[in-house]
Design a protein around this motif. Sequence first.
Motif, PDB file in Angstrom:
ATOM      1  N   ASP A 110      34.374 -51.584  -6.746  1.00 44.51           N
ATOM      2  CA  ASP A 110      33.714 -51.043  -7.934  1.00 44.51           C
ATOM      3  C   ASP A 110      34.569 -50.027  -8.688  1.00 44.51           C
ATOM      4  O   ASP A 110      34.038 -49.134  -9.337  1.00 44.51           O
ATOM      5  N   THR A 111      35.874 -50.125  -8.586  1.00 43.97           N
ATOM      6  CA  THR A 111      36.733 -49.290  -9.413  1.00 43.97           C
ATOM      7  C   THR A 111      37.653 -50.204 -10.219  1.00 43.97           C
ATOM      8  O   THR A 111      37.845 -51.367  -9.856  1.00 43.97           O
ATOM      9  N   LEU A 112      38.198 -49.649 -11.276  1.00 48.75           N
ATOM     10  CA  LEU A 112      39.135 -50.450 -12.067  1.00 48.75           C
ATOM     11  C   LEU A 112      40.429 -50.685 -11.304  1.00 48.75           C
ATOM     12  O   LEU A 112      41.117 -51.683 -11.510  1.00 48.75           O
ATOM     13  N   ILE A 113      40.759 -49.748 -10.407  1.00 46.71           N
ATOM     14  CA  ILE A 113      41.981 -49.918  -9.605  1.00 46.71           C
ATOM     15  C   ILE A 113      41.884 -51.188  -8.764  1.00 46.71           C
ATOM     16  O   ILE A 113      42.867 -51.890  -8.561  1.00 46.71           O
ATOM     17  N   ALA A 114      40.678 -51.500  -8.327  1.00 45.72           N
ATOM     18  CA  ALA A 114      40.481 -52.713  -7.528  1.00 45.72           C
ATOM     19  C   ALA A 114      40.848 -53.954  -8.317  1.00 45.72           C
ATOM     20  O   ALA A 114      41.152 -54.996  -7.747  1.00 45.72           O
ATOM     21  N   LEU A 167      35.169 -58.309  -6.975  1.00 53.00           N
ATOM     22  CA  LEU A 167      35.595 -56.962  -6.593  1.00 53.00           C
ATOM     23  C   LEU A 167      34.837 -55.840  -7.299  1.00 53.00           C
ATOM     24  O   LEU A 167      35.056 -54.674  -6.992  1.00 53.00           O
ATOM     25  N   THR A 168      33.996 -56.171  -8.263  1.00 56.51           N
ATOM     26  CA  THR A 168      33.201 -55.124  -8.894  1.00 56.51           C
ATOM     27  C   THR A 168      31.757 -55.574  -8.994  1.00 56.51           C
ATOM     28  O   THR A 168      31.452 -56.760  -8.941  1.00 56.51           O
ATOM     29  N   GLY A 169      30.879 -54.606  -9.146  1.00 57.71           N
ATOM     30  CA  GLY A 169      29.470 -54.947  -9.258  1.00 57.71           C
ATOM     31  C   GLY A 169      28.769 -54.177 -10.363  1.00 57.71           C
ATOM     32  O   GLY A 169      28.079 -54.751 -11.187  1.00 57.71           O
ATOM     33  N   LYS A 170      29.017 -52.860 -10.428  1.00 57.50           N
ATOM     34  CA  LYS A 170      28.213 -52.060 -11.354  1.00 57.50           C
ATOM     35  C   LYS A 170      28.713 -52.221 -12.790  1.00 57.50           C
ATOM     36  O   LYS A 170      29.895 -52.497 -13.026  1.00 57.50           O
TER      37      LYS A 170
END
Lengths: 275, 281
Positions: free
Chosen positions: B142-146, B222-225
């Motif tokens: 849930d981060t942009l780095i991911a 890799l992200t959800g929110k």
Amino acid sequence: MAFFGIFALIPLVGVVYFSMVKWNGMGTPQWVGFDNWSASLTDKTTLNAIKLSLIVMVVTWGVQTPISLLLGVFMAGRQRYRAVLSVLYFLPLLFSSAAIGIIFKSMVDPNFGLFSHIPVRWLQQSYLSPTLALPTVMFVITWAFVPFHSLLYQAGVRQIPQTMYEAAMIDGASPWKQFWSITIPQLKYTIVTSSTLQLVGALTYFDLFYVMTQGGPGDATRILPLHMYITGFKSFDYGRSAVISVILAVVGLTLSLTLNKLSGTGKMESQQEGI
Amino acid sequence: MAQRKKLLTGRTRPNLLGGAFGWLWLIIILVPIYYGILASFRTQGEYYASNPLVPPSSLNMRAYKLVIENDFGRYLMNSVIITVGTVVILLFVSILGAYAIVRGQSKASQRLFRLVLLGLAIPAQATIVPLYYMIVKMGLYDTLIALILPGVGFGIPITILILVNFVRDIPGELFESMTVDGAGSWRTMLSLVLPLARPALVTVGIYDALQVWNGFLFPLVLTGKPEVRVLPYSLFTYQGEHGADQPAILAAVIVSCLPILALYIVGRRQLVAGLTAGFGK
């Protein structure tokens, strides 16, 4: 000097790590040996996914190659109107796969889409039904990816020396014959590159299928990448999902190495996801 | 007419077949786009009632207003951040790597190169499970780095391949004269390799940027929110949330492709070169 090596090395090892770690990731914290494998390889859904992926791979290749080749040859012409057409052909490349999937999904909607307003009976179909969903998505794939491949062919055709055609003309060869005995053989390298990209790329079609069908109806469009995703991230069976990943990776690797060998053009350029 | 044109331009390929086919293909290409653009300018009622290929009597901006109010700006920003972030890191690392591979003639660097090339043949999708596992373990979910890190990882093979081919073409004498002048690796890099490799950097940078910009699977997994949603994925969630509002969904689609359209208008040549980077030889 060493500094560069180290600096570049870390992400490089990262790549390798990404590609190797699936062996460890399999069967998550618990080691289950080959249980995942035997379960997956006898599983109906997995076998069906493999079958569907093969169909998609062969059919999209068989459809896209002649279309891209013809368009590429056509675009390579110098006439003004062709330049304008080429600009328009390019348009699908401006959309992301997700965007393309959404447009087409809306367009083939049986109640409100494009064909619902055309009073021709056989056009009014449910295009995402179990029997038609796969052909429909394959058509969308063609729509989305032919522009890219025709660009490759266009570049290829432009590199054929004009003198070859002049010589053929003096010999009185018909345009048809020139096409088969000059254009096609001269494009050999382009054909191999484009085919490799298409065949390996077929293993990675995910976005379009996910947006348009989510693998359904039933399992009608559940190709390997989707099957992998659903198994892992919807059914939370990461071990089984990793098995499918390994199958994908091995098939992709074998395919591109084989095609590479066949073509003898010592270059490995074979990855392309969802342009 | 067509015959005469052929003679004049000295072209003798099977043009009639190609021409007919060219126009047919044009229709196939344009209809969905035309359909999408028209539908995005309709009101919901109009959308359900009218013929999809007849332009609406008046252009209705409701759908676009809705899209822009719907956090579109944030998704756009996120997409820009991950694209720029990925490409900058990727180019930086890759040019250093390419330099090391070309100039460092040690066995290790050659072996590395072969390893990198192997990475080309492996579909990124195939690594999604371990990747997810790693990202969660690193606390980056849930981060942009991911989204940036895997983008860099999977962009490296093709980027390095193209840059290596390019750096290899720089004459060895230039490097030698730099050494004679007492320039270290860094200086050679900055004042020789970078300026000479600029066209290649631009081309491959555009290619990488498009890959990241259009990426769908990584954001999905890799992200959800919503705070870290990127454009293509936001289209999908938008479709889920506003299922019945087709004009709004299609307006979102149209808006999402505007940045690339702008790029296309500004630098068509570079974009085309970037798209076919390394393949169109």
